[in-house]
Design an enzyme around this catalytic site. Structure first.
Site, PDB file in Angstrom:
ATOM      1  N   GLU A  98     -10.363   6.884   1.634  1.00  0.00           N
ATOM      2  CA  GLU A  98     -10.868   6.329   2.891  1.00  0.00           C
ATOM      3  C   GLU A  98     -10.826   7.420   3.951  1.00  0.00           C
ATOM      4  O   GLU A  98      -9.929   8.263   3.952  1.00  0.00           O
ATOM      5  CB  GLU A  98      -9.997   5.150   3.332  1.00  0.00           C
ATOM      6  CG  GLU A  98     -10.339   4.586   4.698  1.00  0.00           C
ATOM      7  CD  GLU A  98      -9.347   3.513   5.174  1.00  0.00           C
ATOM      8  OE1 GLU A  98      -9.526   3.010   6.295  1.00  0.00           O
ATOM      9  OE2 GLU A  98      -8.400   3.207   4.424  1.00  0.00           O
ATOM     10  N   GLU A 110       0.824  -1.199   0.000  1.00  0.00           N
ATOM     11  CA  GLU A 110       0.000   0.000   0.000  1.00  0.00           C
ATOM     12  C   GLU A 110       0.865   1.259   0.000  1.00  0.00           C
ATOM     13  O   GLU A 110       1.917   1.302   0.638  1.00  0.00           O
ATOM     14  CB  GLU A 110      -0.919   0.013   1.227  1.00  0.00           C
ATOM     15  CG  GLU A 110      -1.743  -1.254   1.397  1.00  0.00           C
ATOM     16  CD  GLU A 110      -2.607  -1.252   2.648  1.00  0.00           C
ATOM     17  OE1 GLU A 110      -3.120  -0.171   3.013  1.00  0.00           O
ATOM     18  OE2 GLU A 110      -2.772  -2.326   3.261  1.00  0.00           O
TER      19      GLU A 110
END
Length: 392
Positions: free
Chosen positions: A308, A197
């Protein structure tokens, strides 16, 4: 390559935020008291950025990664096998994206790497699990607007995208807002899930910085005790002497200049290392050994991009004004909404391939707060706009 299956809506992606203790700095709604962590072992020089960040120049061979028990016999790779050159050079684009004020007194010498000094506090980072496709009430404070690409087999060799950088407003210092790329392998919702990530995140409780910072992350077992942000635990290998996770980023202006971060993550098939390139410059890599023989040792099966937020108030993201992306809905379009473009996957032969809209699966569990929209550019490329102002 097989297209995504009909069961894509059952694809669950477990997210656990690393347990950490960080930082002291002013943020919306207050400040977080803390103290500087000790300088890392191998520090040869310490510098200070104009925003107060402390940067330690650490011997590249003594960085935290090599304390990982599975990295004891690791051979450092200083540059990807497909890119051969000598001394590292400044990248003018990256210099305009990052706060490089810490370099005004010379920066870190070749053979050393810059590590942003952590600040320790008594405020732990939340640890939890959730699912993108569960009803929003199950998200326990997390909300998303993301797209998925499923390769159909665990042999994908990477992905890339260009994401716009913003400085979203947070309702509380313990909230966060981010935009990133995920590369995953294994069954989500289990300890077989493994991730790579990277992206930008605004999270004062973790970083102590009242603005977005660049981050990397990984887990080898579904977030069940392995992995972390940046270089706060052994694993990710930093090779650049000029750019590092944890450094502060510049932000786009609403209706004005758009600041973009071009990220390319590609597995080096000669070493197995997953290299991170920012605007074409190699920064570091996720070594295959930290995945301990799991899926990401040799390939990935899923790519994800998007935003997010974490709502720390306990309202499950339904009643928070923490912004995602630019803080504006995707319908406002370019220069006003956050976006992902240049969406690409790297196949099992190492070739880059564009992705069409019908190959992507979008989701936004709370669309009245944060939503998504696809648009096409002038040359036909896919833009994924996402984000929103939250819900009062």
């Amino acid at each position: 390559m097989r297209k995504r299956g009909d069961n894509m809506q059952k694809f669950y992606f477990s997210v656990v935020l690393a347990s950490a203790y960080l930082l002291s700095s002013c943020a919306e709604g207050g400040s977080i008291p803390g103290r500087l962590a000790k300088k890392p072992k191998g520090t040869v020089k310490t510098l200070k950025a104009d925003n107060g960040d402390i940067i330690d120049c650490v011997d590249i061979y003594k960085q935290p990664a090599f304390d990982h028990p599975l990295m004891k016999n690791h051979t450092l790779q200083t540059t990807p096998s497909w890119r051969k050159y000598g001394a590292q050079r400044n990248n003018p684009i990256l210099d305009s994206l990052f706060d490089i004020s810490w370099r005004k007194n010379g920066g870190c010498a070749e053979g050393s790497i810059p590590i942003v000094r952590s600040v320790l506090s008594n405020r732990p980072i939340i640890r939890k699990n959730m699912s993108f496709f569960d009803p929003a009430s199950y998200n326990q404070g997390h909300q998303y607007a993301v797209i998925f690409f499923n390769y159909g087999q665990a042999s994908m060799q990477g992905g890339r995208a260009t994401i716009s950088q913003w400085d979203p407003s947070l309702a509380r210092p313990a909230d966060f807002s981010l935009s990133q790329i995920w590369i995953t392998g294994g069954q989500s919702g289990t300890t077989n899930l493994q991730t790579i990530e990277a992206g930008w995140q605004k999270y004062p409780q973790r970083t102590g910085v009242n603005g977005p910072t660049f981050f990397v992350y990984w887990t080898a077992n579904g977030y069940s005790g392995t992995g972390c942000y940046d270089l706060t635990c052994p694993g990710w290998v930093l090779t650049s002497s000029k750019y590092s996770p944890g450094m502060t980023l510049q932000s786009s202006a609403y209706g004005g200049q758009q600041i973009e971060l071009a990220m390319d993550i590609k597995r080096d098939q000669s070493t197995g290392n997953w290299w991170l390139n920012l605007w074409g410059t190699p920064i570091g890599y996720w070594p295959p050994s930290i995945y301990n023989g799991g899926v990401l040792t040799s390939g990935a099966d899923t790519l994800l991009w998007g935003g997010e937020i974490l709502d720390s108030s306990g309202s499950d993201g339904f009643h928070t004004l923490t912004q995602m992306g630019s803080g504006h809905f995707p319908s406002e379009g370019y220069r006003k909404a956050s976006y992902v473009q240049n969406i690409v996957y790297i196949d099992d032969s190492g070739n880059a391939n564009g992705i069409s809209q019908n190959q992507l699966s979008p989701t936004a569990p709370a669309p009245n707060c944060y939503n998504y929209q696809f648009q096409q550019g002038n040359s036909g490329q896919v833009y994924f706009f996402y984000g929103g102002p939250g819900c009062s």
